[in-house]
Design a protein around this motif. Sequence first.
Motif, PDB file in Angstrom:
ATOM      1  N   VAL A 165       0.847  -1.189   0.000  1.00  0.00           N
ATOM      2  CA  VAL A 165       0.000   0.000   0.000  1.00  0.00           C
ATOM      3  C   VAL A 165       0.884   1.241   0.000  1.00  0.00           C
ATOM      4  CG1 VAL A 165      -0.153   0.115   2.522  1.00  0.00           C
ATOM      5  CG2 VAL A 165      -2.010   1.076   1.133  1.00  0.00           C
ATOM      6  N   GLY A 166       0.404   2.314  -0.609  1.00  0.00           N
ATOM      7  CA  GLY A 166       1.131   3.571  -0.602  1.00  0.00           C
ATOM      8  C   GLY A 166       0.946   4.319   0.699  1.00  0.00           C
ATOM      9  N   SER A 167       1.995   4.972   1.173  1.00  0.00           N
ATOM     10  CA  SER A 167       1.906   5.707   2.441  1.00  0.00           C
ATOM     11  C   SER A 167       0.939   6.872   2.364  1.00  0.00           C
ATOM     12  CB  SER A 167       3.289   6.219   2.850  1.00  0.00           C
ATOM     13  OG  SER A 167       3.749   7.231   1.963  1.00  0.00           O
ATOM     14  N   GLU A 168       0.728   7.397   1.144  1.00  0.00           N
ATOM     15  CA  GLU A 168      -0.144   8.560   0.972  1.00  0.00           C
ATOM     16  C   GLU A 168      -1.487   8.185   0.344  1.00  0.00           C
ATOM     17  OE1 GLU A 168       1.213  11.312   2.434  1.00  0.00           O
ATOM     18  OE2 GLU A 168       2.698   9.746   2.848  1.00  0.00           O
ATOM     19  N   ASP A 169      -1.877   6.954   0.479  1.00  0.00           N
ATOM     20  CA  ASP A 169      -3.134   6.475  -0.107  1.00  0.00           C
ATOM     21  C   ASP A 169      -4.297   6.884   0.790  1.00  0.00           C
ATOM     22  OD1 ASP A 169      -5.315   5.056  -1.050  1.00  0.00           O
ATOM     23  OD2 ASP A 169      -4.197   3.215  -1.394  1.00  0.00           O
ATOM     24  N   PRO A 170      -5.160   7.827   0.352  1.00  0.00           N
ATOM     25  CA  PRO A 170      -6.266   8.258   1.213  1.00  0.00           C
ATOM     26  C   PRO A 170      -7.396   7.235   1.289  1.00  0.00           C
ATOM     27  CG  PRO A 170      -6.434   9.327  -0.915  1.00  0.00           C
ATOM     28  CD  PRO A 170      -5.149   8.543  -0.935  1.00  0.00           C
ATOM     29  N   ILE A 171      -7.413   6.280   0.345  1.00  0.00           N
ATOM     30  CA  ILE A 171      -8.464   5.261   0.338  1.00  0.00           C
ATOM     31  C   ILE A 171      -8.086   4.109   1.269  1.00  0.00           C
ATOM     32  CG2 ILE A 171      -9.746   3.667  -1.162  1.00  0.00           C
ATOM     33  CD1 ILE A 171      -9.218   5.657  -3.456  1.00  0.00           C
ATOM     34  N   MET A 172      -6.786   3.884   1.464  1.00  0.00           N
ATOM     35  CA  MET A 172      -6.289   2.864   2.384  1.00  0.00           C
ATOM     36  C   MET A 172      -5.413   3.557   3.439  1.00  0.00           C
ATOM     37  SD  MET A 172      -7.343  -0.166   1.404  1.00  0.00           S
ATOM     38  CE  MET A 172      -8.532  -0.451   0.071  1.00  0.00           C
ATOM     39  N   PRO A 173      -6.024   4.400   4.295  1.00  0.00           N
ATOM     40  CA  PRO A 173      -5.239   5.167   5.267  1.00  0.00           C
ATOM     41  C   PRO A 173      -4.699   4.284   6.388  1.00  0.00           C
ATOM     42  CG  PRO A 173      -7.572   5.469   5.682  1.00  0.00           C
ATOM     43  CD  PRO A 173      -7.466   4.643   4.424  1.00  0.00           C
ATOM     44  N   ALA A 174      -3.967   4.906   7.304  1.00  0.00           N
ATOM     45  CA  ALA A 174      -3.280   4.165   8.362  1.00  0.00           C
ATOM     46  C   ALA A 174      -4.244   3.315   9.183  1.00  0.00           C
ATOM     47  CB  ALA A 174      -2.516   5.132   9.259  1.00  0.00           C
ATOM     48  N   GLU A 175      -5.429   3.830   9.475  1.00  0.00           N
ATOM     49  CA  GLU A 175      -6.357   3.055  10.300  1.00  0.00           C
ATOM     50  C   GLU A 175      -6.840   1.792   9.584  1.00  0.00           C
ATOM     51  OE1 GLU A 175      -8.658   6.783   8.843  1.00  0.00           O
ATOM     52  OE2 GLU A 175      -6.644   6.275   9.572  1.00  0.00           O
ATOM     53  N   ARG A 176      -6.965   1.859   8.272  1.00  0.00           N
ATOM     54  CA  ARG A 176      -7.349   0.664   7.519  1.00  0.00           C
ATOM     55  C   ARG A 176      -6.194  -0.324   7.471  1.00  0.00           C
ATOM     56  NH1 ARG A 176     -11.096   0.496   2.210  1.00  0.00           N
ATOM     57  NH2 ARG A 176     -12.548   1.073   3.854  1.00  0.00           N
ATOM     58  N   ARG A 177      -4.994   0.186   7.295  1.00  0.00           N
ATOM     59  CA  ARG A 177      -3.821  -0.690   7.327  1.00  0.00           C
ATOM     60  C   ARG A 177      -3.713  -1.385   8.675  1.00  0.00           C
ATOM     61  NH1 ARG A 177      -1.146   4.020   4.889  1.00  0.00           N
ATOM     62  NH2 ARG A 177       0.174   4.297   6.732  1.00  0.00           N
ATOM     63  N   ASP A 178      -3.948  -0.623   9.748  1.00  0.00           N
ATOM     64  CA  ASP A 178      -3.860  -1.195  11.093  1.00  0.00           C
ATOM     65  C   ASP A 178      -4.939  -2.260  11.315  1.00  0.00           C
ATOM     66  OD1 ASP A 178      -1.747   0.498  11.611  1.00  0.00           O
ATOM     67  OD2 ASP A 178      -2.924   1.932  12.778  1.00  0.00           O
ATOM     68  N   ALA A 179      -6.139  -2.023  10.799  1.00  0.00           N
ATOM     69  CA  ALA A 179      -7.221  -3.001  10.967  1.00  0.00           C
ATOM     70  C   ALA A 179      -6.898  -4.292  10.224  1.00  0.00           C
ATOM     71  CB  ALA A 179      -8.535  -2.414  10.476  1.00  0.00           C
ATOM     72  N   PHE A 180      -6.325  -4.169   9.033  1.00  0.00           N
ATOM     73  CA  PHE A 180      -5.945  -5.342   8.259  1.00  0.00           C
ATOM     74  C   PHE A 180      -4.859  -6.122   8.991  1.00  0.00           C
ATOM     75  CE2 PHE A 180      -3.130  -7.303   5.102  1.00  0.00           C
ATOM     76  CZ  PHE A 180      -4.027  -8.099   4.412  1.00  0.00           C
ATOM     77  N   ALA A 181      -3.853  -5.418   9.482  1.00  0.00           N
ATOM     78  CA  ALA A 181      -2.766  -6.076  10.204  1.00  0.00           C
ATOM     79  C   ALA A 181      -3.289  -6.780  11.447  1.00  0.00           C
ATOM     80  CB  ALA A 181      -1.691  -5.054  10.576  1.00  0.00           C
ATOM     81  N   ALA A 182      -4.205  -6.133  12.169  1.00  0.00           N
ATOM     82  CA  ALA A 182      -4.755  -6.739  13.377  1.00  0.00           C
ATOM     83  C   ALA A 182      -5.548  -7.999  13.049  1.00  0.00           C
ATOM     84  CB  ALA A 182      -5.640  -5.729  14.110  1.00  0.00           C
ATOM     85  N   GLU A 183      -6.304  -7.953  11.944  1.00  0.00           N
ATOM     86  CA  GLU A 183      -7.069  -9.130  11.533  1.00  0.00           C
ATOM     87  C   GLU A 183      -6.144 -10.294  11.209  1.00  0.00           C
ATOM     88  OE1 GLU A 183     -10.211 -10.511   8.023  1.00  0.00           O
ATOM     89  OE2 GLU A 183      -8.729  -8.931   7.638  1.00  0.00           O
ATOM     90  N   MET A 184      -5.106 -10.038  10.422  1.00  0.00           N
ATOM     91  CA  MET A 184      -4.183 -11.098  10.040  1.00  0.00           C
ATOM     92  C   MET A 184      -3.451 -11.654  11.261  1.00  0.00           C
ATOM     93  SD  MET A 184      -4.437 -11.526   6.696  1.00  0.00           S
ATOM     94  CE  MET A 184      -6.196 -11.121   6.809  1.00  0.00           C
ATOM     95  N   GLN A 185      -2.997 -10.768  12.147  1.00  0.00           N
ATOM     96  CA  GLN A 185      -2.243 -11.211  13.311  1.00  0.00           C
ATOM     97  C   GLN A 185      -3.113 -12.034  14.253  1.00  0.00           C
ATOM     98  OE1 GLN A 185       0.925 -10.961  13.592  1.00  0.00           O
ATOM     99  NE2 GLN A 185       1.148 -11.791  15.656  1.00  0.00           N
TER     100      GLN A 185
END
Length: 248
Positions: A165-185
């Motif tokens: 994911v791109g660091s400046e992606d407004p459609i996949m922002p940090a909170e979405r990245r964090d939710a995905f990581a939490a789900e996988m973990q």
Amino acid sequence: MTTTVTTRTVRYPADGLTMVGHLALPAGTGRRPAVLIGPEGPGLSDAVRERADALAELGYVALAFDINGGRWIADPQEMLARALPLLDDPERMRAIGHAALDVLLAEPRTDPDRIAAVGYGTGGAIGLELGREGYPLRAIGTVNGLVTGRPGEAANIACPVWAGVGSEDPIMPAERRDAFAAEMQAAGVDWRLTVYGGAQHAFHHPTADHEVLPGVAHHPRQAARAWQDVLALLAECLPLGEQAGRAS
């Protein structure tokens, strides 16, 4: 050495539409590991078809699958009107993925026990849903498609997952990245997440620009890196060397 690649257009039903996919076959006659490669929301583009061809040159059977009935939806609002309900409906995404799998499995060159799914945006989300359903993929790769699933279903993913994911992606922002990581973990998945500095949404696609949708832009350097990360995932989880001894 560049191999001879054979390509053909494949039409098949899914989601009430006639999908128009692109199948690329490597040189030879024997069974090969196979990759589903899915497009972002606007639909199947030449860029994704060319990635399928590149995978076939390496020795994979590759199917660039369709999600919009052969259409590239250029209008952002029309695209979102189709993509957003689809992304909210895991069963529809899985059905589209299974229709593509049926095409791939019907190809005699495909090794049915060695299939990976790689996708961009919506196409990546479809690959994840196949994993959440428990389909025995060897690897899942998703760029910009960090969509979380229904509670508990990620535990069905039995292969490594790589997400970019791109660091400046407004459609996949940090909170979405964090939710995905939490789900996988939480599910115990073998996962990794690569954040590409300075890149926006659809940074991998050469025709993406701000006139298409705010926050969408091509980033050539990070696009090249993301493709190398896809190839590294496949080399790790779907190595071509395992084909030694089989007809080629």
